[in-house]
Scaffold this motif. Structure first.
Motif, PDB file in Angstrom:
ATOM      1  N   GLU A  47     -44.047  64.072  69.352  1.00 48.88           N
ATOM      2  CA  GLU A  47     -45.158  63.423  70.063  1.00 48.88           C
ATOM      3  C   GLU A  47     -46.204  64.448  70.505  1.00 48.88           C
ATOM      4  OE1 GLU A  47     -45.968  60.237  70.510  1.00 48.88           O
ATOM      5  OE2 GLU A  47     -44.214  59.636  69.338  1.00 48.88           O
ATOM      6  N   GLY A  50     -47.728  66.269  67.539  1.00 51.71           N
ATOM      7  CA  GLY A  50     -48.598  65.330  66.828  1.00 51.71           C
ATOM      8  C   GLY A  50     -49.922  65.121  67.530  1.00 51.71           C
ATOM      9  N   GLN A  51     -49.896  65.019  68.855  1.00 49.92           N
ATOM     10  CA  GLN A  51     -51.141  64.873  69.619  1.00 49.92           C
ATOM     11  C   GLN A  51     -52.017  66.105  69.449  1.00 49.92           C
ATOM     12  OE1 GLN A  51     -49.970  64.008  73.652  1.00 49.92           O
ATOM     13  NE2 GLN A  51     -49.116  62.014  73.097  1.00 49.92           N
ATOM     14  N   ASP A  54     -53.540  66.082  65.950  1.00 49.43           N
ATOM     15  CA  ASP A  54     -54.672  65.137  65.938  1.00 49.43           C
ATOM     16  C   ASP A  54     -55.909  65.767  66.568  1.00 49.43           C
ATOM     17  OD1 ASP A  54     -54.196  62.676  64.661  1.00 49.43           O
ATOM     18  OD2 ASP A  54     -52.996  61.946  66.345  1.00 49.43           O
ATOM     19  N   SER A  55     -55.721  66.507  67.667  1.00 55.10           N
ATOM     20  CA  SER A  55     -56.853  67.094  68.391  1.00 55.10           C
ATOM     21  C   SER A  55     -57.587  68.162  67.583  1.00 55.10           C
ATOM     22  CB  SER A  55     -56.399  67.672  69.732  1.00 55.10           C
ATOM     23  OG  SER A  55     -55.739  68.912  69.562  1.00 55.10           O
ATOM     24  N   SER A  59     -54.884  64.779  60.908  1.00 55.29           N
ATOM     25  CA  SER A  59     -54.476  63.406  61.199  1.00 55.29           C
ATOM     26  C   SER A  59     -53.835  62.762  59.979  1.00 55.29           C
ATOM     27  CB  SER A  59     -55.691  62.580  61.612  1.00 55.29           C
ATOM     28  OG  SER A  59     -56.217  63.081  62.809  1.00 55.29           O
ATOM     29  N   PRO A  60     -52.919  61.848  60.192  1.00 58.07           N
ATOM     30  CA  PRO A  60     -52.349  61.432  61.467  1.00 58.07           C
ATOM     31  C   PRO A  60     -51.396  62.503  62.010  1.00 58.07           C
ATOM     32  CG  PRO A  60     -51.300  60.222  59.682  1.00 58.07           C
ATOM     33  CD  PRO A  60     -52.371  61.082  59.068  1.00 58.07           C
ATOM     34  N   GLY A  61     -51.612  62.870  63.242  1.00 57.60           N
ATOM     35  CA  GLY A  61     -50.925  64.001  63.846  1.00 57.60           C
ATOM     36  C   GLY A  61     -49.414  63.895  63.848  1.00 57.60           C
ATOM     37  N   TYR A  62     -48.894  62.712  64.150  1.00 56.99           N
ATOM     38  CA  TYR A  62     -47.441  62.544  64.192  1.00 56.99           C
ATOM     39  C   TYR A  62     -46.822  62.868  62.840  1.00 56.99           C
ATOM     40  CZ  TYR A  62     -42.863  60.418  64.925  1.00 56.99           C
ATOM     41  OH  TYR A  62     -41.511  60.208  65.018  1.00 56.99           O
ATOM     42  N   PHE A  63     -47.420  62.357  61.771  1.00 61.58           N
ATOM     43  CA  PHE A  63     -46.876  62.586  60.437  1.00 61.58           C
ATOM     44  C   PHE A  63     -47.102  64.031  59.969  1.00 61.58           C
ATOM     45  CE2 PHE A  63     -47.323  57.941  60.476  1.00 61.58           C
ATOM     46  CZ  PHE A  63     -46.005  57.621  60.239  1.00 61.58           C
TER      47      PHE A  63
END
Length: 147
Positions: A47, A50-51, A54-55, A59-63
């Motif tokens: 989590e 991943g965040q 993303d920042s 993206s997608p950060g989790y993946f």
């Protein structure tokens, strides 16, 4: 045909020089992957990682965190065993290229500025193992012998 490809992937020069390289790289990569996947060793887990990804535009950060963490954790573990060393080294080298150019490159070389120095060293280790293979004390040799 498939057997010959697998044999090429698991065959390596029977030398002792790759053992310390595999063990050290394997420990480092596994630990970094565990930070991303499981929040071990002060990491942020999927989590949090991943965040952050993303920042910075991954993206997608989790993946992306799942992919990078899995490559590092499982690739590092395979390096420790000397199992599928060339393939693991190639995946880890690719992961380090992404890390260098998406995170560290604009900060310059040195780690003190969050530069790419450490990722470059890991890239070199990964490429050496991709080229050389697992060496004399790798489980790859058992597979190669049985093919």
């Amino acid at each position: 045909m498939t057997t010959s490809i697998i044999k090429k992937l698991v065959t390596s020069t029977p030398t002792n020089s790759t053992l310390p390289l595999r063990l050290i790289a394997g420990i480092i990569f596994s630990a970094h992957g565990a930070q991303k996947l499981f929040a071990w060793f002060g990491g942020y887990g999927l989590e949090g990682t991943g965040q952050w990804m993303d920042s910075i535009g991954l993206s997608p950060g989790y993946f992306m965190a799942l992919g990078a963490g899995s490559a590092e954790f499982f690739g590092g573990f395979l390096l420790l065993l000397g199992l599928f060393t060339r393939a693991s080294g190639a995946v880890l080298a690719f992961t380090m290229i992404i890390a260098i150019f998406s995170v560290h490159f604009t900060n310059g070389l040195f780690m003190s500025n969050n530069g790419y120095e450490f990722a470059l060293a890991l890239l070199g280790m990964s490429l050496a193992l991709t080229i050389q293979g697992g060496g004399k004390y790798a489980l790859d040799n058992i597979i190669a012998k049985n093919l």
